[in-house]
Write a protein that holds these residues in place. Structure first.
Motif, PDB file in Angstrom:
ATOM      1  N   GLU A 133       1.057  -1.195  -0.306  1.00 23.89           N
ATOM      2  CA  GLU A 133       0.612   0.089  -0.049  1.00 23.89           C
ATOM      3  C   GLU A 133       0.880   1.626   0.306  1.00 23.89           C
ATOM      4  O   GLU A 133       0.778   2.113  -0.583  1.00 23.89           O
ATOM      5  N   GLU A 135       4.229   3.031  -1.181  1.00 22.90           N
ATOM      6  CA  GLU A 135       4.478   2.361  -3.201  1.00 22.90           C
ATOM      7  C   GLU A 135       5.409   3.507  -3.026  1.00 22.90           C
ATOM      8  O   GLU A 135       5.877   4.690  -3.190  1.00 22.90           O
ATOM      9  N   TYR A 139       6.190   2.555  -9.733  1.00 19.65           N
ATOM     10  CA  TYR A 139       5.453   2.096 -10.169  1.00 19.65           C
ATOM     11  C   TYR A 139       4.102   2.618 -10.017  1.00 19.65           C
ATOM     12  O   TYR A 139       2.912   1.594 -10.354  1.00 19.65           O
ATOM     13  N   ASN A 140       3.681   3.228  -9.420  1.00 23.36           N
ATOM     14  CA  ASN A 140       2.556   4.011  -9.181  1.00 23.36           C
ATOM     15  C   ASN A 140       2.086   4.600 -10.033  1.00 23.36           C
ATOM     16  O   ASN A 140       1.108   4.900 -10.802  1.00 23.36           O
ATOM     17  N   SER A 158      -1.937  13.052  -3.691  1.00 28.49           N
ATOM     18  CA  SER A 158      -1.894  12.351  -3.794  1.00 28.49           C
ATOM     19  C   SER A 158      -0.968  12.137  -1.742  1.00 28.49           C
ATOM     20  O   SER A 158      -0.926  13.243  -1.705  1.00 28.49           O
ATOM     21  N   ARG A 168      -0.597   4.251  -2.143  1.00 30.41           N
ATOM     22  CA  ARG A 168      -0.713   4.078  -3.997  1.00 30.41           C
ATOM     23  C   ARG A 168      -2.049   4.777  -4.080  1.00 30.41           C
ATOM     24  O   ARG A 168      -2.998   4.515  -3.009  1.00 30.41           O
ATOM     25  N   THR A 171      -4.254   0.460  -8.143  1.00 30.68           N
ATOM     26  CA  THR A 171      -3.396  -1.277  -7.359  1.00 30.68           C
ATOM     27  C   THR A 171      -3.083  -1.099  -8.864  1.00 30.68           C
ATOM     28  O   THR A 171      -2.630  -2.205  -8.742  1.00 30.68           O
ATOM     29  N   PRO A 173      -0.173  -0.126  -9.950  1.00 25.84           N
ATOM     30  CA  PRO A 173       1.198  -0.752  -9.050  1.00 25.84           C
ATOM     31  C   PRO A 173       1.881  -2.408  -8.861  1.00 25.84           C
ATOM     32  O   PRO A 173       2.460  -2.771  -9.420  1.00 25.84           O
ATOM     33  N   VAL A 196      -6.655   1.987  -1.603  1.00 26.55           N
ATOM     34  CA  VAL A 196      -6.073   3.148  -2.349  1.00 26.55           C
ATOM     35  C   VAL A 196      -5.996   4.655  -1.807  1.00 26.55           C
ATOM     36  O   VAL A 196      -7.357   3.998  -1.084  1.00 26.55           O
TER      37      VAL A 196
END
Ligand code: 2NL
Length: 344
Positions: A133, A135, A139-140, A158, A168, A171, A173, A196
């Motif tokens: 969770e 991240e 990847y995000n 964010s 994140r 999902t 990523p 998320v």
């Protein structure tokens, strides 16, 4: 000597009869059968008897001793039995007493929905993948074709810990990580459920923490019609076989082309009502063909491989399926709300 032995027998048996517990019984045993007892004494004095008398008296002495011993043993057994009986009676439980009723919990509606969606896709050959969770930016965002200047990366939207680390925001990523693990070799066929986070003010339809389920299928020759077939099957299994889907063009940075997917309204079956806002259709998810840049960044050759991906909000699915009017019900834990979801 024979008379003395008979006297002893009568005397001892009377004392056995009078003994009221094991201790008293043990005293009789010691007094009459012990090494210093009268019978032992008689047997010890047998040397003074004549050869004819000796076996006769010996036999009587043994008989008397055995008779006393037998009576003591018998009575001791009675005491032992009584002791066991008393113990059993004291420890007995009434098995007919009704048990106290236990409060049984219910599955949280979001858990139930996630499990139902998982079952629908597992039935189509997907497996379930999970990931962190917290991240990293790569990847995000980066691996999903959301470059550094993209508006979705706004600090305002964010929860960032540092420049590199955040909660994140979807999902996806997990899917990027899954593709990377496959090292350019298909098929990849996963769904990724999980929490998320987005910086948002909570209201009836928005929550700063919510749940998503995304899906990804990458292989040679995966086409848009495969996406349609999979989503149609999912919608029929989750909402009912009488429901249909409709695709409308849309835009996501990580898919090209992209679509919004509507499901036919289960309330009015197309006529128009409050649930579908008079359109006959309800928007349930977003999807598309995985962008070639996204495939490439996660190690897949876009000339050889193609794929589709989709994403949906779990709360929204649950609100549609159970006609829930406020997303905050899922997180305020009012027992009157939760107890309605018994799974029946
Ligand atoms: C929505 C739309 C979507 C995806 C999620 C995705 C993931 C990878 C590559 C490509 Cl790794 N796409 N995910 C694709 C299209 C739509 O979500 O409305 N979600 C609530």
């Amino acid at each position: 000597m024979r008379e003395r032995l008979e006297e002893l027998r009568v005397e001892a048996l009377a004392k056995v009869a009078a003994a009221s517990d094991k201790k008293a019984l043990q005293e009789v045993r010691v007094a009459y059968l012990g090494k210093k007892g009268p019978i032992t004494e008689v047997l010890r004095g047998m040397g003074k008897l004549s050869a004819e008398e000796r076996p006769v008296i010996g036999q009587v002495a043994n008989e008397v001793r055995d008779a006393i011993k037998q009576e003591i043993d018998k009575k001791e057994q009675l005491f032992d039995d009584a002791e066991v009986e008393a113990k059993l009676a004291a420890e007995s439980i009434d098995v007919t007493l009704p048990g106290r009723p236990v409060q049984r919990g219910t599955k949280h509606p979001l858990t139930a929905v996630v499990e139902e969606v998982e079952d629908a896709f597992i039935g189509l050959g997907f497996t379930v993948a999970e990931g962190p969770e917290v991240e990293v930016d790569y990847y995000n965002f980066e691996a999903l074709n959301l470059p550094k200047d993209h508006p979705a990366r706004d600090m305002q939207d964010s929860f960032y810990f540092t420049e590199e680390l955040l909660l994140r925001t979807h999902t996806s990523p997990v899917q990027a990580r899954t593709m990377e693990k496959h090292k350019g070799k298909g098929p990849v066929k996963v769904i990724c459920p999980g929490k998320v986070f987005r910086r948002d003010d909570d209201d009836a339809t928005h929550s700063h923490q919510f749940m998503q389920i995304e899906g990804l299928f990458v292989d040679e020759k995966v086409r848009m019609s495969d996406l349609k077939g999979v989503l149609d099957s999912f919608v029929k299994s989750f909402f009912g076989t009488d429901r249909e889907i409709r695709l409308r063009p849309s835009y996501f940075p990580f898919t090209e082309p992209s679509v919004e997917v509507d499901v036919s309204c289960g309330m009015c079956h197309g006529k128009g009502c409050r649930v579908c806002k008079q359109t006959g259709w309800i928007e349930v998810l977003g999807a598309g063909m995985v962008h070639p840049r996204v495939l490439e960044m996660s190690g897949f050759d876009p000339k050889k491989y193609s794929g589709f991906a989709f994403g949906m909000g779990v709360e929204r699915l649950a609100m549609l399926k159970y006609d829930i009017d406020d997303i905050r019900h899922f997180y305020t834990n009012d027992m009157r709300f939760l107890a309605q979801f018994t799974g029946a």
